[in-house]
Design an enzyme around this catalytic site. Structure first.
Site, short mmCIF file in Angstrom:
data_model
loop_
_atom_site.label_atom_id
_atom_site.label_comp_id
_atom_site.label_asym_id
_atom_site.label_seq_id
_atom_site.Cartn_x
_atom_site.Cartn_y
_atom_site.Cartn_z
N LYS A 1 0.38 3.88 6.99
CA LYS A 1 -0.21 4.81 6.03
C LYS A 1 0.43 6.18 6.20
O LYS A 1 1.21 6.41 7.13
CB LYS A 1 -1.72 4.95 6.26
CG LYS A 1 -2.50 3.65 6.18
CD LYS A 1 -2.75 3.20 4.77
CE LYS A 1 -3.41 1.86 4.75
NZ LYS A 1 -2.79 0.90 3.89
N SER B 1 0.81 -1.21 0.00
CA SER B 1 0.00 0.00 0.00
C SER B 1 0.84 1.26 0.00
O SER B 1 0.37 2.33 -0.35
CB SER B 1 -0.95 0.02 1.19
OG SER B 1 -0.27 0.41 2.35
#
Lengths: 195, 158
Positions: A102, A38
Site C-alpha cells: 500500500k 490494489s
C-alpha cells in the site's frame, strides 16, 4: 567419481556465504512479485505537468497473468525511515502471515478524510501509526477498512519496478490530494534512544 | 593482504549467521521498566525470547511475549498475553466499571503484570500479531531462570 571431492570443496567455499546472502535479502534489498490490483491507480485528477501520475503504479493488467517484479528496500525501514507517499509492504493487521502493498497516505498526527467503509468521516492518525491506502481506490482493502496501522507492521519500502521493462524505473509518485491535513512536523524515530 | 581479506570474510559470515539465528530462532534483549514488576525487575533484565512457537505453533494466553510497541516502531515492549483472537476480555480489571471487548482476529490482548503502572492494551487496544516478535522463555541475567507460562486453570465445582 572424481568430481565428488571437487564438488565438496566447492560446497564448502559457497556454503558460508549463504547466511550473508539471506541477511542481505532480509535487511538490505530483495526482489518480489506483486499480486492483485490494489496499486493499479487510475488517472489522478492532478496537475497537467505530472504525466507520470497517469501511469498505473503496479500491475496495470487486470488479467493477473503478468505480475510486476519489484525491488524491496528493507534497509530504509530498519532505520525507521517512513515518508508520506512511500509505497511499502506491510503485514496485514488481521492476518499477520499475509503481506500487502500500500501507499503511506498520512503519518502520526495527520487528520485524514476517510472513505466509504470507515465509520467516521475524519480520523486523526494516532501515535506510531500510519494511514495506508491502495492507489486503486475501488479494488483495495486498506486503512478505510481496518483503520490506522502501526508502523511496526511495515516491512519494506517498494522502490523500483524491475520487470516489465517498459515500466522499469522508480515507483511513480502520487499527488498528495486534499484529503489529509498534515501535522506541522513528523516524529523522527530513532532506534538508538531506547527507553 | 589476502589473509586480512579472508579473516574479514570470516567475520562477515559469522556475523550474518548469528544475525540469522537471532532473527529466526532465538535472541536476547534488554528489558526494563516497572510494567512487568513481579516477574521481571524494574532496573532491567536480559531476557531470551524465541521465534519458533509463533511460527510452528500458537501463542497462548499467559505467554510472556516481546512485541514492537504499537505507539513507537523503534521500541520493544515485553507483556503478557491475556487474550487470544476470539476471547472476550475485561478491558480494565482495575476500574470499577467493567467493559468487555472481543479480541479481533489476528490480534492479542497484552497486559503488563503490574497493572497499576503499565502502558498496555488498555491504552493502545489489541496488538496485531505481526508486531509480536517472540515468546520469552528465560531470564538470562540477573539470576538466570526459565520463564514458563504461568496460567493456571481454575476448576469450578457447581
Amino acid at each position: 567419481m572424481a568430481f565428488v571431492p571437487a564438488f565438496r570443496q566447492w560446497a564448502w567455499s559457497v556454503l558460508p556465504w549463504v547466511p550473508v546472502g539471506i541477511y542481505f535479502t532480509e535487511h538490505g534489498y530483495s526482489l518480489g512479485t506483486v499480486n492483485g490490483r490494489s496499486m493499479q491507480a487510475r488517472k489522478q485528477p492532478s496537475t497537467l505537468s505530472s504525466w507520470m501520475n497517469k501511469k498505473p503504479t503496479l500491475n496495470p493488467d487486470s488479467n493477473q497473468l503478468k505480475k510486476d517484479v519489484v525491488l524491496f528496500n528493507h534497509w530504509a525501514i530498519d532505520r525507521c525511515n517512513y515518508n508520506i507517499g512511500d509505497v511499502v509492504t506491510l503485514r496485514h493487521p488481521d492476518q499477520p502471515e499475509k503481506i500487502v502493498i500500500k501507499r503511506i497516505i498520512a503519518l502520526e498526527g495527520d487528520v485524514v478524510q476517510t472513505r466509504s467503509p470507515y465509520p467516521e468521516a475524519h480520523v486523526r492518525v494516532p501515535r506510531g501509526h500510519c494511514w495506508i491506502e491502495g492507489d486503486e481506490m475501488f479494488h483495495s482493502r486498506d486503512s478505510n477498512h481496518y483503520g490506522p496501522v502501526p508502523l511496526g507492521l511495515v516491512k519494506s519500502k517498494v522502490e523500483y519496478v524491475l520487470y516489465p521493462l517498459n515500466r522499469f524505473g522508480k515507483i511513480p509518485d502520487k499527488p498528495r490530494g486534499n484529503r489529509v491535513r498534515y501535522a506541522p512536523g513528523h516524529k523522527v524515530y530513532n532506534r538508538l534512544d531506547h527507553e | 593482504m589476502s589473509k586480512y581479506l579472508k579473516s574479514a570474510a570470516l567475520v562477515l559470515q559469522v556475523a550474518c549467521g548469528v544475525q540469522l539465528f537471532n532473527n529466526h530462532v532465538a535472541e536476547f534483549t534488554w528489558c526494563f521498566g516497572p510494567s512487568m514488576l513481579p516477574t521481571l525487575n524494574m532496573t532491567g533484565d536480559i531476557v531470551g525470547f524465541e521465534h519458533l512457537t509463533q511460527r510452528f505453533s500458537k501463542l497462548g494466553t499467559g505467554d510472556l511475549v516481546v512485541a514492537v510497541s504499537p505507539t513507537d516502531p523503534s521500541k520493544l515492549v515485553c507483556k503478557r498475553i491475556i487474550g487470544v483472537p476470539g476471547d472476550k476480555v475485561v478491558i480494565d480489571p482495575v476500574s470499577p466499571h467493567r467493559q468487555y471487548i472481543t479480541v479481533p482476529p489476528g490480534h492479542y490482548w497484552l497486559m503488563g503484570d503490574n497493572l497499576s503502572n503499565s502502558t498496555d492494551s488498555r491504552a493502545y487496544g489489541p496488538v496485531s500479531g505481526g508486531l509480536v516478535l517472540g515468546r520469552v522463555f528465560a531470564r538470562l541475567w540477573p539470576s538466570p531462570k526459565w520463564i514458563n507460562n504461568g496460567l493456571e486453570e481454575i476448576v469450578e465445582f457447581s
